[in-house]
Design a protein around this motif. Structure first.
Motif, PDB file in Angstrom:
ATOM      1  N   ASP A  15      19.512   2.694  47.959  1.00  0.00           N
ATOM      2  CA  ASP A  15      18.413   1.959  48.595  1.00  0.00           C
ATOM      3  C   ASP A  15      18.912   1.009  49.679  1.00  0.00           C
ATOM      4  O   ASP A  15      18.123   0.511  50.476  1.00  0.00           O
ATOM      5  CB  ASP A  15      17.618   1.162  47.558  1.00  0.00           C
ATOM      6  N   LEU A  16      20.201   0.728  49.706  1.00  0.00           N
ATOM      7  CA  LEU A  16      20.778  -0.198  50.685  1.00  0.00           C
ATOM      8  C   LEU A  16      21.360   0.529  51.896  1.00  0.00           C
ATOM      9  O   LEU A  16      21.884  -0.112  52.802  1.00  0.00           O
ATOM     10  CB  LEU A  16      21.875  -1.043  50.028  1.00  0.00           C
ATOM     11  N   TYR A  18      20.942   2.840  55.233  1.00  0.00           N
ATOM     12  CA  TYR A  18      19.966   3.186  56.269  1.00  0.00           C
ATOM     13  C   TYR A  18      20.646   4.055  57.315  1.00  0.00           C
ATOM     14  O   TYR A  18      21.874   4.027  57.447  1.00  0.00           O
ATOM     15  CB  TYR A  18      19.428   1.918  56.936  1.00  0.00           C
ATOM     16  N   ASP A  30      23.918  -6.992  52.485  1.00  0.00           N
ATOM     17  CA  ASP A  30      23.985  -6.101  51.330  1.00  0.00           C
ATOM     18  C   ASP A  30      25.434  -5.846  50.915  1.00  0.00           C
ATOM     19  O   ASP A  30      25.750  -5.802  49.727  1.00  0.00           O
ATOM     20  CB  ASP A  30      23.273  -4.781  51.626  1.00  0.00           C
ATOM     21  N   ILE A  69      14.406  -1.406  59.938  1.00  0.00           N
ATOM     22  CA  ILE A  69      14.943  -1.495  58.581  1.00  0.00           C
ATOM     23  C   ILE A  69      14.004  -2.317  57.696  1.00  0.00           C
ATOM     24  O   ILE A  69      13.725  -1.938  56.567  1.00  0.00           O
ATOM     25  CB  ILE A  69      16.367  -2.091  58.591  1.00  0.00           C
ATOM     26  N   LEU A  70      13.510  -3.433  58.216  1.00  0.00           N
ATOM     27  CA  LEU A  70      12.592  -4.264  57.420  1.00  0.00           C
ATOM     28  C   LEU A  70      11.347  -3.490  57.017  1.00  0.00           C
ATOM     29  O   LEU A  70      10.852  -3.635  55.901  1.00  0.00           O
ATOM     30  CB  LEU A  70      12.187  -5.514  58.209  1.00  0.00           C
ATOM     31  N   LYS A  73      12.451  -1.021  54.210  1.00  0.00           N
ATOM     32  CA  LYS A  73      13.215  -1.560  53.088  1.00  0.00           C
ATOM     33  C   LYS A  73      12.391  -1.443  51.806  1.00  0.00           C
ATOM     34  O   LYS A  73      11.234  -1.835  51.760  1.00  0.00           O
ATOM     35  CB  LYS A  73      13.575  -3.022  53.370  1.00  0.00           C
ATOM     36  N   ASN A  76       9.547  -4.077  49.892  1.00  0.00           N
ATOM     37  CA  ASN A  76       8.891  -4.952  50.863  1.00  0.00           C
ATOM     38  C   ASN A  76       7.448  -4.508  50.985  1.00  0.00           C
ATOM     39  O   ASN A  76       7.171  -3.336  51.129  1.00  0.00           O
ATOM     40  CB  ASN A  76       9.528  -4.818  52.255  1.00  0.00           C
TER      41      ASN A  76
END
Length: 113
Positions: A15-16, A18, A30, A69-70, A73, A76
């Motif tokens: 999940d971290l 990208y 991260d 990315i935000l 993520k 979120n």
């Protein structure tokens, strides 16, 4: 510390990761969390050893890359992600992105962090 790193699930680590500029990356924050260091210590280590971190190892994200990315993520809410920028999230700089080679280089320098 190494045992603690191993206790993190593979799914959580996935999940971290990208994809930016065609490369799989992790954000400096991260990487710092995984190695139990402060983000600024990770970035200071990169600055002190800049010749060991060419762009294929580590690069600064652009505003649009970071906002992408935000938005993507996990955990979120879309409302928070779309209304947030790096400035109003309490971050005064755009984050560094580390490729697999960059994370490996950091691992080799962890005694200097």
């Amino acid at each position: 510390m190494d045992n603690e790193l191993m206790n993190i699930s593979i799914e959580n680590i996935k999940d971290l990761i990208y994809t930016i500029r065609g490369k799989q990356i992790m954000l400096d924050s991260d990487v710092a969390m995984l190695y139990h260091y402060e983000t600024n210590k990770i970035n200071e280590t990169v600055k002190r050893n800049i010749k060991r971190f060419p762009e294929k190892f580590c690069f600064r994200l652009t505003k649009s890359e970071y906002e992408e990315i935000l938005l993507n993520k996990p955990n979120n809410s879309s409302q928070i992600a779309t209304s947030s920028t790096y400035k109003n999230r309490g971050i005064s700089y755009l984050p560094n992105a580390f490729t697999e080679q960059g994370i490996g280089m950091l691992s080799g320098l962890k005694n200097y962090i």
